[in-house]
Design a protein around this motif. Sequence first.
Motif, short mmCIF file in Angstrom:
data_model
loop_
_atom_site.label_atom_id
_atom_site.label_comp_id
_atom_site.label_asym_id
_atom_site.label_seq_id
_atom_site.Cartn_x
_atom_site.Cartn_y
_atom_site.Cartn_z
N ASN A 134 0.63 -1.19 -0.04
CA ASN A 134 0.07 -0.12 -0.05
C ASN A 134 0.88 1.14 0.07
O ASN A 134 0.63 2.24 -0.78
CB ASN A 134 -0.88 0.08 1.24
N HIS A 135 1.75 1.28 0.68
CA HIS A 135 2.84 2.25 0.89
C HIS A 135 3.51 2.66 -0.51
O HIS A 135 3.39 3.60 -0.88
CB HIS A 135 3.86 1.98 2.07
N LEU A 136 3.73 1.58 -1.08
CA LEU A 136 4.69 1.66 -2.53
C LEU A 136 3.55 2.35 -3.64
O LEU A 136 3.90 3.14 -4.18
CB LEU A 136 5.03 0.40 -2.88
N ASN A 137 2.37 2.01 -3.37
CA ASN A 137 1.57 2.39 -4.34
C ASN A 137 1.20 3.77 -3.88
O ASN A 137 1.21 4.64 -4.98
CB ASN A 137 0.18 1.54 -4.23
N HIS A 138 0.63 4.11 -2.88
CA HIS A 138 0.06 5.49 -2.47
C HIS A 138 1.02 6.51 -2.30
O HIS A 138 0.75 7.62 -2.54
CB HIS A 138 -1.09 5.31 -1.26
N TRP A 139 2.06 6.09 -1.53
CA TRP A 139 3.13 7.18 -1.21
C TRP A 139 3.73 7.71 -2.46
O TRP A 139 3.94 8.81 -2.49
CB TRP A 139 4.05 6.55 -0.12
N VAL A 140 4.00 6.64 -3.33
CA VAL A 140 4.61 7.07 -4.58
C VAL A 140 3.86 7.99 -5.19
O VAL A 140 4.06 9.06 -6.04
CB VAL A 140 5.15 5.96 -5.25
N MET A 141 2.52 7.58 -5.20
CA MET A 141 1.54 8.59 -6.37
C MET A 141 1.42 9.91 -5.71
O MET A 141 1.67 10.84 -6.41
CB MET A 141 0.06 7.75 -6.02
N TRP A 142 1.27 10.16 -4.38
CA TRP A 142 1.44 11.34 -3.65
C TRP A 142 2.81 12.12 -3.93
O TRP A 142 2.75 13.29 -3.86
CB TRP A 142 0.87 11.27 -2.20
N ASN A 143 3.78 11.24 -3.96
CA ASN A 143 4.97 11.90 -4.10
C ASN A 143 5.33 12.34 -5.50
O ASN A 143 5.91 13.40 -5.81
CB ASN A 143 6.17 10.94 -3.98
N HIS A 144 4.48 11.78 -6.36
CA HIS A 144 4.55 12.40 -8.05
C HIS A 144 3.90 13.71 -7.85
O HIS A 144 4.38 14.53 -8.72
CB HIS A 144 3.78 11.35 -8.94
N VAL A 145 3.06 13.88 -7.18
CA VAL A 145 2.32 15.14 -6.99
C VAL A 145 2.92 16.25 -6.53
O VAL A 145 3.02 17.31 -6.94
CB VAL A 145 0.71 14.97 -6.06
N ARG A 146 3.74 15.62 -5.36
CA ARG A 146 4.77 16.59 -4.67
C ARG A 146 5.80 17.24 -5.74
O ARG A 146 6.06 18.08 -5.68
CB ARG A 146 5.28 16.15 -3.58
N THR A 147 6.32 16.16 -6.43
CA THR A 147 7.30 16.40 -7.47
C THR A 147 6.82 17.51 -8.61
O THR A 147 7.59 18.26 -8.85
CB THR A 147 7.84 15.03 -8.31
N ILE A 148 5.63 17.18 -9.23
CA ILE A 148 5.24 18.08 -10.10
C ILE A 148 5.03 19.22 -9.63
O ILE A 148 5.38 20.52 -10.34
CB ILE A 148 4.05 17.21 -10.86
N THR A 149 4.29 19.34 -8.56
CA THR A 149 3.91 20.81 -8.00
C THR A 149 4.87 21.58 -7.46
O THR A 149 4.95 22.62 -7.74
CB THR A 149 2.82 20.63 -6.71
#
Length: 158
Positions: free
Chosen positions: A130-145
């Motif tokens: 779950n961490h790998l899935n969701h944390w990475v997705m939210w990290n992509h949001v942080r990266t892009i923003t």
Amino acid sequence: MIKLFPTLTIIAAIGSGVVGGVFFAFSNFIMAALARLPVPQGIAAMNSINITVITPTFMTALFGTGLLCLVLIAAVLMGWSQSGLYWLLAGAVIYLIGNPIVTMVFNVPLNDALAAVDPASANGAAVWANHLNHWVMWNHVRTITAIVSMACFIFALL
């Protein structure tokens, strides 16, 4: 005071770029490398990173840039006038929502859940997946923003 705002905008651009670069590394190869490890080792490594990342330097980059964004937003709302004002406002709002807020609302709770689990248990494997899935997705949001914010701050200065 007005002469200070271009300097603050430059600092906000640098802070956004630094934060975006750190998150870019996590999104593109650090998390993929951790996912290749056996579950207990991946969890241990991520938990170790989550402890060691709490340094004055990184916290200043992440949350200091957010504080600077609040100052810039206040300046805009108080009637500060310059060319590129909308870029400045966009960069500040995007950074605040996409980095400090996403971090506190999504990434930190996922980190806390990972720290609370027994890495060798079946539940540990489920939490890690779950961490790998969701944390990475939210990290992509942080990266892009963070990167978009940096670009907005640069456009505000042009």
